[in-house]
Design a protein around this motif. Structure first.
Motif, PDB file in Angstrom:
ATOM      1  N   LEU A 284       0.835  -1.195   0.000  1.00 50.46           N
ATOM      2  CA  LEU A 284       0.000   0.000   0.000  1.00 50.46           C
ATOM      3  C   LEU A 284       0.873   1.249   0.000  1.00 50.46           C
ATOM      4  CD1 LEU A 284      -2.741   1.434   0.363  1.00 50.46           C
ATOM      5  CD2 LEU A 284      -2.610   0.937   2.805  1.00 50.46           C
ATOM      6  N   SER A 303       3.603  -0.593  -6.949  1.00 48.85           N
ATOM      7  CA  SER A 303       2.981  -0.853  -5.653  1.00 48.85           C
ATOM      8  C   SER A 303       1.642  -1.549  -5.875  1.00 48.85           C
ATOM      9  CB  SER A 303       2.751   0.459  -4.898  1.00 48.85           C
ATOM     10  OG  SER A 303       3.958   1.167  -4.744  1.00 48.85           O
ATOM     11  N   GLU A 304       1.254  -2.397  -4.909  1.00 49.99           N
ATOM     12  CA  GLU A 304       0.027  -3.178  -5.105  1.00 49.99           C
ATOM     13  C   GLU A 304      -1.223  -2.280  -5.117  1.00 49.99           C
ATOM     14  OE1 GLU A 304      -0.023  -6.729  -2.679  1.00 49.99           O
ATOM     15  OE2 GLU A 304      -2.211  -6.810  -2.831  1.00 49.99           O
ATOM     16  N   VAL A 305      -1.357  -1.464  -4.098  1.00 48.39           N
ATOM     17  CA  VAL A 305      -2.500  -0.545  -4.051  1.00 48.39           C
ATOM     18  C   VAL A 305      -1.958   0.877  -3.838  1.00 48.39           C
ATOM     19  CG1 VAL A 305      -4.578   0.145  -2.779  1.00 48.39           C
ATOM     20  CG2 VAL A 305      -4.065  -2.293  -3.123  1.00 48.39           C
ATOM     21  N   ILE A 306      -2.431   1.818  -4.661  1.00 45.99           N
ATOM     22  CA  ILE A 306      -1.954   3.198  -4.555  1.00 45.99           C
ATOM     23  C   ILE A 306      -3.129   4.122  -4.238  1.00 45.99           C
ATOM     24  CG2 ILE A 306      -0.886   5.136  -5.804  1.00 45.99           C
ATOM     25  CD1 ILE A 306       0.649   2.973  -7.467  1.00 45.99           C
ATOM     26  N   VAL A 307      -2.947   4.928  -3.201  1.00 40.93           N
ATOM     27  CA  VAL A 307      -3.954   5.911  -2.808  1.00 40.93           C
ATOM     28  C   VAL A 307      -3.333   7.287  -2.969  1.00 40.93           C
ATOM     29  CG1 VAL A 307      -5.312   6.808  -0.865  1.00 40.93           C
ATOM     30  CG2 VAL A 307      -5.012   4.324  -1.138  1.00 40.93           C
ATOM     31  N   PHE A 318      -2.974  10.437 -10.229  1.00 46.11           N
ATOM     32  CA  PHE A 318      -4.279   9.758 -10.233  1.00 46.11           C
ATOM     33  C   PHE A 318      -4.357   8.681 -11.318  1.00 46.11           C
ATOM     34  CE2 PHE A 318      -5.726  13.855  -8.181  1.00 46.11           C
ATOM     35  CZ  PHE A 318      -5.932  13.290  -6.941  1.00 46.11           C
ATOM     36  N   ARG A 319      -3.491   8.819 -12.339  1.00 46.87           N
ATOM     37  CA  ARG A 319      -3.496   7.824 -13.410  1.00 46.87           C
ATOM     38  C   ARG A 319      -2.965   6.469 -12.961  1.00 46.87           C
ATOM     39  NH1 ARG A 319      -4.274   8.984 -18.455  1.00 46.87           N
ATOM     40  NH2 ARG A 319      -2.853   7.320 -19.037  1.00 46.87           N
ATOM     41  N   VAL A 320      -2.120   6.468 -11.920  1.00 47.60           N
ATOM     42  CA  VAL A 320      -1.613   5.185 -11.428  1.00 47.60           C
ATOM     43  C   VAL A 320      -2.287   4.779 -10.112  1.00 47.60           C
ATOM     44  CG1 VAL A 320       0.648   5.551 -12.517  1.00 47.60           C
ATOM     45  CG2 VAL A 320       0.339   6.176 -10.118  1.00 47.60           C
ATOM     46  N   ALA A 321      -3.225   5.615  -9.646  1.00 54.05           N
ATOM     47  CA  ALA A 321      -3.833   5.350  -8.337  1.00 54.05           C
ATOM     48  C   ALA A 321      -5.019   4.394  -8.459  1.00 54.05           C
ATOM     49  CB  ALA A 321      -4.285   6.659  -7.710  1.00 54.05           C
ATOM     50  N   ASP A 322      -5.259   3.637  -7.392  1.00 52.16           N
ATOM     51  CA  ASP A 322      -6.463   2.807  -7.311  1.00 52.16           C
ATOM     52  C   ASP A 322      -7.602   3.595  -6.678  1.00 52.16           C
ATOM     53  OD1 ASP A 322      -5.450  -0.081  -7.956  1.00 52.16           O
ATOM     54  OD2 ASP A 322      -3.941   0.829  -6.666  1.00 52.16           O
ATOM     55  N   TYR A 323      -7.212   4.545  -5.808  1.00 54.33           N
ATOM     56  CA  TYR A 323      -8.208   5.340  -5.104  1.00 54.33           C
ATOM     57  C   TYR A 323      -7.664   6.761  -5.018  1.00 54.33           C
ATOM     58  CZ  TYR A 323     -12.031   6.166  -1.782  1.00 54.33           C
ATOM     59  OH  TYR A 323     -13.175   6.608  -1.156  1.00 54.33           O
ATOM     60  N   GLY A 324      -8.384   7.702  -5.595  1.00 60.47           N
ATOM     61  CA  GLY A 324      -7.911   9.075  -5.579  1.00 60.47           C
ATOM     62  C   GLY A 324      -8.918   9.990  -4.905  1.00 60.47           C
ATOM     63  N   ILE A 325      -8.409  10.909  -4.108  1.00 59.74           N
ATOM     64  CA  ILE A 325      -9.279  11.942  -3.540  1.00 59.74           C
ATOM     65  C   ILE A 325      -8.753  13.299  -4.005  1.00 59.74           C
ATOM     66  CG2 ILE A 325     -10.209  13.006  -1.446  1.00 59.74           C
ATOM     67  CD1 ILE A 325      -9.801  10.322  -0.010  1.00 59.74           C
TER      68      ILE A 325
ATOM     69  N   LEU B 234      -0.534   1.316 -17.432  1.00 58.76           N
ATOM     70  CA  LEU B 234      -0.278   2.343 -16.437  1.00 58.76           C
ATOM     71  C   LEU B 234      -1.507   2.653 -15.615  1.00 58.76           C
ATOM     72  CD1 LEU B 234       1.663   5.597 -17.297  1.00 58.76           C
ATOM     73  CD2 LEU B 234       1.862   4.077 -15.336  1.00 58.76           C
ATOM     74  N   SER B 235      -2.610   2.865 -16.339  1.00 56.15           N
ATOM     75  CA  SER B 235      -3.791   3.324 -15.621  1.00 56.15           C
ATOM     76  C   SER B 235      -4.486   2.157 -14.927  1.00 56.15           C
ATOM     77  CB  SER B 235      -4.750   4.000 -16.584  1.00 56.15           C
ATOM     78  OG  SER B 235      -5.049   3.119 -17.631  1.00 56.15           O
ATOM     79  N   ARG B 236      -4.987   2.420 -13.771  1.00 54.35           N
ATOM     80  CA  ARG B 236      -5.742   1.418 -13.026  1.00 54.35           C
ATOM     81  C   ARG B 236      -7.200   1.849 -13.050  1.00 54.35           C
ATOM     82  NH1 ARG B 236      -1.764  -0.334  -8.065  1.00 54.35           N
ATOM     83  NH2 ARG B 236       0.194   0.055  -9.144  1.00 54.35           N
ATOM     84  N   ASP B 237      -8.071   0.992 -12.602  1.00 58.42           N
ATOM     85  CA  ASP B 237      -9.488   1.390 -12.536  1.00 58.42           C
ATOM     86  C   ASP B 237      -9.662   2.268 -11.300  1.00 58.42           C
ATOM     87  OD1 ASP B 237      -9.968  -0.162 -14.759  1.00 58.42           O
ATOM     88  OD2 ASP B 237     -10.285  -1.955 -13.553  1.00 58.42           O
ATOM     89  N   THR B 238      -9.313   3.521 -11.482  1.00 57.40           N
ATOM     90  CA  THR B 238      -9.256   4.415 -10.326  1.00 57.40           C
ATOM     91  C   THR B 238     -10.647   4.801  -9.828  1.00 57.40           C
ATOM     92  OG1 THR B 238      -7.311   5.335 -11.407  1.00 57.40           O
ATOM     93  CG2 THR B 238      -8.128   6.499  -9.481  1.00 57.40           C
ATOM     94  N   ILE B 239     -10.834   4.683  -8.537  1.00 50.40           N
ATOM     95  CA  ILE B 239     -12.038   5.213  -7.899  1.00 50.40           C
ATOM     96  C   ILE B 239     -11.715   6.652  -7.526  1.00 50.40           C
ATOM     97  CG2 ILE B 239     -13.578   5.041  -5.897  1.00 50.40           C
ATOM     98  CD1 ILE B 239     -12.719   2.027  -5.771  1.00 50.40           C
ATOM     99  N   MET B 240     -12.457   7.607  -8.114  1.00 51.31           N
ATOM    100  CA  MET B 240     -12.168   9.004  -7.816  1.00 51.31           C
ATOM    101  C   MET B 240     -13.234   9.598  -6.899  1.00 51.31           C
ATOM    102  SD  MET B 240      -9.281   9.914  -9.122  1.00 51.31           S
ATOM    103  CE  MET B 240      -9.323  11.701  -9.147  1.00 51.31           C
ATOM    104  N   LYS B 241     -12.756  10.308  -5.886  1.00 51.83           N
ATOM    105  CA  LYS B 241     -13.659  10.995  -4.958  1.00 51.83           C
ATOM    106  C   LYS B 241     -13.246  12.453  -4.876  1.00 51.83           C
ATOM    107  CE  LYS B 241     -15.872   7.375  -3.298  1.00 51.83           C
ATOM    108  NZ  LYS B 241     -17.324   7.239  -3.174  1.00 51.83           N
ATOM    109  N   PHE B 256     -12.579   0.435   1.331  1.00 48.76           N
ATOM    110  CA  PHE B 256     -11.896  -0.064   0.131  1.00 48.76           C
ATOM    111  C   PHE B 256     -10.609  -0.802   0.510  1.00 48.76           C
ATOM    112  CE2 PHE B 256      -8.545   0.822  -3.057  1.00 48.76           C
ATOM    113  CZ  PHE B 256      -9.092   0.188  -4.164  1.00 48.76           C
ATOM    114  N   VAL B 262      -5.138  -4.812   2.744  1.00 50.63           N
ATOM    115  CA  VAL B 262      -3.799  -4.215   2.826  1.00 50.63           C
ATOM    116  C   VAL B 262      -3.593  -3.410   4.116  1.00 50.63           C
ATOM    117  CG1 VAL B 262      -3.216  -4.163   0.377  1.00 50.63           C
ATOM    118  CG2 VAL B 262      -4.542  -2.301   1.353  1.00 50.63           C
TER     119      VAL B 262
END
Lengths: 347, 263
Positions: A284, A303-307, A318-325, B234-241, B256, B262
């Protein structure tokens, strides 16, 4: 001028003499490092595909619990034991590994892409006159040719290259720490622990190990951390960066930084992640106030999970993130700190 | 007299690099080359040693196309005394082993080298293994990830940056050190240096001059082969908030992460 040994194609019959997979384990103060168990996961998968034995070599003056290496997947564990191997030094370590490899003739050798693995493997490779692929993220066996396919990122992670060593043995690779899960303990597994003691000349070196100095700014070593909390220029100042360190403390995580954050003096170079810093692959990765320049992405995008938290909705991170705020780190990060504090208190 | 060799690699400039948003591939202009940033640190370290000790000579060596002369001239402009280029069609396609052999052969042509410094890795290939391989072919010790060099009369004390801390190792000359960014701030060309760079002729060594056999060169001398090159996903299925003043985005994030196992 000395004469060089020709490294061109080894004879095919000679190639088939090489059998088995060997992984290079690591220890510190006699404790086996978890990266060894990740290598056993990699090695076991390759050995199963090839239908061959998996061996693990460890070097040191003493090592606790060598049986655990068997329980986690090795068929044979070689412990090269000598007082001079207490601390890592490139020359005695590489000489000893080469000696063992000449005896065992493994067809594949895999080490971790740690400072130790990335130093000793090039030496072993050139001594054995073969090829090496550094910092792989994927290792597979070609089902037809049974050759090792080594995939690694290059040019800052912008391309991936699959590389093979068709006509030389052993086939050598280092793999990124944390890119595989540690092999679990199977109490029913059996295997052999073999202690190797070589004559002193093997370990001779002009190098003198003076001391190890712990970096007190790294409570958790970044390379070994399951979680990394990293901050960039968006943390605004040294005080802002302290939020990154606070969340890391709560999570037992490593502290990472962009080049900007290091150059602004908010933390030190050992924390720098990216093209001119460290390459990490934790489970993470939190990126706070990091825009996501190519140079930084190169060091963390596996990295496995990117925030990611950043105020710029178009930030590359945000292009490489799994969760973006999308938002102000000074609003979001304190909420995260509170949430994780609560979570840890209830755990 | 302390003879220092600095290895400089010419690499594509990455500072103006943009990424193709569709493919994730680096877009760069072909002419844009720089000295590998960590080699600049190596160069700055050699020059620092030269400026703080008597009788130090710094020779910069590069392997690459003719255009790499530019990198060597730059090294001289920053304070190196000499430059040597290893170049020739036969070197094309060299992997790290073939490269290390050629560079080691060039170093052997110089008078008793005491200290060799280079960047711990280059920004293009990022293998970080050529330095150690060169040391092998020269049969000298190598220390990697070096963040400080203390030059003594007959030995050097090298500080290595390792997992969780630092190590200090003392090695008598000759020794090779591959350095990281922490070692110094890269220097700048000087006016005097620029003038010297203009006047200096850079010798170019080909395979014959280095006494290398064709089988040791380029692709032929390289045990590794690139099977394929592809763009990473490169791109992941990003959850955007969007932060909205409530704890909702953070609460969702915790859920999540718990789901991903993790935390």
């Amino acid at each position: 001028m000395s004469t060089y040994v020709n490294t061109s194609v080894q004879h095919e019959n000679e190639l088939s003499q090489y059998k088995g997979v060997l992984v290079l384990g690591e220890q510190r103060d006699g404790k086996i490092l978890s990266v060894t168990f990740e290598l056993l996961t990699r090695g076991r998968a390759l050995a199963n595909d090839l239908g061959c034995e998996l061996s693990c070599v460890l070097l040191g003056d003493h090592i606790d619990n060598l049986e655990e290496v068997v329980k986690r997947g090795a068929d044979k564990v070689y412990f090269i034991k000598d007082a001079s191997l207490k601390n890592f030094l490139p020359r005695p370590y590489s000489n000893a590994i080469v000696k063992l490899c000449r005896e065992l003739k493994p067809e594949i050798i895999v080490a971790a892409a740690t400072t130790t693995g990335r130093t000793v493997m090039p030496l072993v490779t050139s001594k054995l006159e073969t090829g090496l692929t550094a910092d792989c993220t994927e290792l597979t066996i070609d089902p037809e040719t049974k050759i090792l396919l080594q995939t690694r990122p290059a040019i800052g992670g912008n391309i991936m290259a699959t590389i093979k060593t068709p006509n030389h043995r052993p086939q050598m690779a280092t793999v990124r720490p944390k890119s595989a899960k540690p092999a679990p303990i199977d109490p029913s597994r059996t295997g052999e622990v073999i202690v190797k003691e070589y004559e002193g000349a093997t370990f001779f070196t002009p190098e003198k190990f003076l001391e190890y100095i712990k970096d007190t700014t790294q409570e958790v070593s970044i390379e070994e951390a399951d979680i990394i909390v990293a901050g960039g220029k968006g943390m605004k100042n040294a005080d802002g960066f302290k939020m990154v360190e606070e969340l890391a403390r709560i999570l037992g995580a490593g502290v990472g930084a962009t080049r900007d954050a290091v150059e602004l003096g908010w933390t030190t170079y050992p924390h720098q992640i990216g093209l001119s810093g460290k390459t990490v692959s934790p489970k993470l990765y939190f990126a706070f106030g990091i825009s996501g320049k190519i140079q930084h992405l190169a060091g963390m995008q596996t990295s496995e999970v990117i925030v990611a938290v950043d105020k710029d909705p178009d930030a590359l991170i945000f292009r490489v993130a799994d969760y973006g705020i999308v938002g102000d780190v000074f609003e979001v990060v304190p909420m995260l700190i509170e949430a994780f504090k609560k979570l840890k208190a209830n755990a | 007299m302390l003879n220092i060799v600095v290895l400089v690699k010419q690499v594509p400039g990455t500072d103006n690099v943009k990424m193709d948003p569709e493919t994730g591939v680096m877009i760069r202009s072909g002419k844009d080359t720089i000295i590998n940033p960590l080699d600049e640190n190596a160069l700055a370290e050699a020059i620092r040693i030269k400026n703080s000790h008597e009788n130090v000579k710094v020779t910069a060596i590069s392997m690459g196309p003719d255009s790499a002369i530019k990198a060597l001239k730059e090294a001289i402009a920053m304070g190196a005394d000499e430059g040597v280029l290893i170049s020739g069609r036969a070197f094309a396609g060299s992997d790290t082993i073939a490269t290390a052999k050629a560079i080691a052969a060039a170093i052997k042509k110089l008078d008793s080298v005491d200290l060799i410094v280079c960047g711990e890795r280059a920004t293009d290939g990022e293998t970080g293994q050529t330095g150690a391989m060169i040391a092998h072919y020269l049969d000298i010790p190598v220390e990697t990830y070096v963040s400080a060099i203390e030059v003594k009369e007959t030995s050097a004390i090298l500080k290595r940056t390792v997992e969780g801390g630092f190590e200090r190792i003392e090695v008598p000359y000759p020794v090779m050190a591959t350095v990281n960014k922490d070692i110094n701030e890269p220097g700048f060309p000087t006016l005097k240096g620029k003038l010297q760079a203009k006047q200096k002729t850079i010798p170019v060594y080909g395979p014959e001059a280095l006494g290398l056999e064709p089988a040791e060169l380029g692709l032929k001398g390289s045990p590794t082969r690139v099977v394929k090159v592809f763009s990473p996903k490169l791109s992941r299925d990003t959850i955007m908030k969007k932060a909205n003043g409530t704890t909702e985005p953070v609460d969702e994030l915790i859920k999540f992460l718990s789901g991903k196992d993790v935390i």
